[in-house]
Design an enzyme around this catalytic site. Structure first.
Site, mmCIF file in Angstrom:
data_model
loop_
_atom_site.group_PDB
_atom_site.id
_atom_site.type_symbol
_atom_site.label_atom_id
_atom_site.label_comp_id
_atom_site.label_asym_id
_atom_site.label_seq_id
_atom_site.Cartn_x
_atom_site.Cartn_y
_atom_site.Cartn_z
ATOM 1 N N ARG A 48 -6.430 -12.478 8.269
ATOM 2 C CA ARG A 48 -7.610 -12.102 9.045
ATOM 3 C C ARG A 48 -8.847 -12.824 8.540
ATOM 4 O O ARG A 48 -9.727 -13.176 9.304
ATOM 5 C CB ARG A 48 -7.820 -10.582 8.968
ATOM 6 N N GLU A 218 16.268 5.739 -8.345
ATOM 7 C CA GLU A 218 15.189 4.906 -8.865
ATOM 8 C C GLU A 218 14.562 5.561 -10.085
ATOM 9 O O GLU A 218 14.371 6.784 -10.099
ATOM 10 C CB GLU A 218 14.113 4.697 -7.805
ATOM 11 N N ASP A 237 12.162 7.078 3.932
ATOM 12 C CA ASP A 237 11.996 5.840 3.172
ATOM 13 C C ASP A 237 13.319 5.204 2.801
ATOM 14 O O ASP A 237 13.427 3.968 2.763
ATOM 15 C CB ASP A 237 11.181 6.113 1.901
ATOM 16 N N HIS A 242 18.368 2.414 4.542
ATOM 17 C CA HIS A 242 19.230 1.762 3.553
ATOM 18 C C HIS A 242 20.569 2.481 3.383
ATOM 19 O O HIS A 242 21.640 1.879 3.516
ATOM 20 C CB HIS A 242 18.546 1.704 2.187
ATOM 21 N N LYS A 338 13.590 9.453 -6.549
ATOM 22 C CA LYS A 338 12.722 8.737 -7.478
ATOM 23 C C LYS A 338 12.679 9.478 -8.814
ATOM 24 O O LYS A 338 12.988 10.660 -8.891
ATOM 25 C CB LYS A 338 11.312 8.609 -6.902
#
Length: 482
Positions: A48, A218, A237, A242, A338
């Site tokens: 931009r 994770e 997510d 996935h 997570k």
């Protein structure tokens, strides 16, 4: 990777100097250039704000050096980089882009083969596509393809809207919905593993398999992504895209051919065969303060950028059924979280035990059915765990793995984005997500988003909440390999 020489053309990156471009896209394109796969392709980085070719090339050179590309490759590749500012005046910037692409093509003798990588926020995909169309950039005298990053919607209704909007400007054969997990060698090897080796395919059914689990764990928390993650959560997510893609590759039937349409057809059949998921078979968790690798870490609600009173989950574990002839009665366990105790993506196939234990009178406590562990990351490969006799007396058995590791067998493996970007340029949609796959996956999970189970805590650095373990209470030994 494709062996056919790529045609020349231009690769246009929206957000050309952004984080994704610097960390993944430019290094992958440079590696393909180094190997000679895309050596006749020029790259145009869009922004931009005004940025010149020289400034963009310096940014790219720094990123490529950090990625370990040789200096001579960096120098030659950067000569094929161009920058263009869209400005902030709407359609005017896209008309100037059309003129700039035409000029680059004329100067360098390139045909009008164009790929657009929309590394833009999800809510900007439709507007960007509309602007490309208004400037006449959705078709050309060569091929025109567009790469779209996840998330592909937030639920079934939004995914339907996004697909409809994309199809206003592009045909499905032009759209490449990218899921980087599908570019990993171990994921691709699932097809070879199953369908090129009769020893495994003959066991890949309800008669021999008692359970399948897919885990994406994770160690990291939300980091700087709190703003995005709190509106998403683990289900949106990781699970909807996935993990569900891994599930379809594990559960699919043999495709009629090794090509995109046949493979997508079988994946969609799996998604349509998944029974509605009961909320009692789903656990949502959120990490609280704990230790990861001996380091104190805060709980999710104490992470910077997370709003007070957030109800977002950082872990989802669930049990579901694939109602097909092959998998009837075999539970599939999916888990993603997570701040787990280790980073790992694994597919674990638990085989049924022998009907009668021949050694039950000489070995106490023998209950070790064979297990196949397919590791997607971090140490890619697979291992088959089975029992052997320990030499000597007394008579004892021990579980041992028969292992294969990619990094031991092959000198170098391409990064996922290398594989996927090469496939886009060659027009191969095998490793990309079809519109129907998106809708069918949201059909499965949208009811859980509309009526979510309560969130339970788990300590950072552990394997998750005890409630998740109880999902597999009838399947002894699950959730163990990590």
């Amino acid at each position: 990777m494709n062996e056919k020489k790529a045609e020349p053309g231009t690769f246009v990156i929206f957000g050309g100097a952004g984080d994704l471009s610097r960390r993944k896209l430019l290094p992958a394109l440079a590696r393909l250039f180094e190997r000679g796969d895309l050596d006749r392709v020029h790259v145009v980085g869009l922004s931009r704000e005004p940025i010149g070719d020289d400034a963009f090339r310096r940014i790219a050179a720094d990123a490529l050096v950090q990625a370990g590309r040789p200096p001579n490759v960096v120098e030659r590749f950067c000569h094929r980089l161009h920058a263009h500012s869209l400005g902030r005046n709407g359609d005017d910037g896209y008309h100037s882009l059309a003129a700039r692409l035409t000029a680059i093509e004329e100067i360098h003798g390139l045909p009008q083969n164009r790929v657009y990588y929309l590394a833009v926020p999800p809510d900007a995909v439709t507007q960007t596509s509309a602007c490309l169309s208004a400037a006449g950039l959705t078709s050309s005298r060569g091929f025109t393809r567009v790469i779209v990053e996840k998330p592909f919607g937030r639920d079934l209704a939004s995914a339907e809207t996004l697909n409809d909007e994309l199809h206003r400007y592009f045909q499905e054969t032009q759209i490449y919905r990218i899921d980087h997990y599908l570019g990993k060698e171990t994921v691709q090897n699932l097809l070879v593993f199953r369908f090129a080796n009769s020893i495994f395919e003959s066991l890949w059914n309800r008669e021999r398999v008692r359970a399948v689990e897919i885990t994406v764990a994770e160690e990291l928390g939300v980091g700087s992504r709190a703003g995005y993650y709190d509106k998403s959560g683990a289900l949106r997510d990781m699970v909807q895209n996935h993990i569900t893609q891994l599930l379809t590759l594990v559960a699919m039937e043999v495709p009629s051919a090794f090509e995109a349409q046949a493979i997508r057809y079988e994946k969609i059949k799996v998604l349509r065969s998944i029974a509605p998921i009961d909320c009692e078979d789903v656990v949502r968790g959120r990490y609280v303060a704990g230790k990861v690798n001996g380091i104190d870490v805060p709980g999710y609600l104490d992470e910077e950028g997370v709003p007070a009173g957030s109800e977002t989950e950082t872990l989802v574990a669930m049990r579901l059924a694939v109602d097909t002839w092959r998998w009837q009665g075999v539970p599939f366990y999916l888990r993603s979280g997570k701040r787990m105790k280790s980073r790992s993506t694994q597919i674990v196939v638990h085989f049924r035990d022998v009907p009668v234990s021949l050694f039950r009178n000489v070995v106490s406590g023998l209950d070790t059915p064979d297990v196949l562990v397919i590791t997607v990351q971090p140490d890619e490969g697979f291992s088959l765990h089975f029992d052997v006799k320990i030499p000597g007396q007394p008579f004892r058995l021990q579980r041992v793995p028969l292992s294969f590791k990619y990094n031991q067998a092959f000198a170098e493996m391409p990064e996922a984005y290398e594989t996927l970007l090469s496939d886009v340029w060659h027009g191969d949609q095998t490793l990309f997500v079809h519109a129907d796959e998106v809708l069918e996956s949201w059909r499965i999970y949208t009811p859980l988003l509309e009526h979510p189970p309560p969130v339970v805590p788990y300590v950072a650095g552990t394997s998750g909440p005890p409630e998740a373990d109880r999902l597999t209470a009838s399947g002894k030994g699950l959730w163990t390999p990590e």
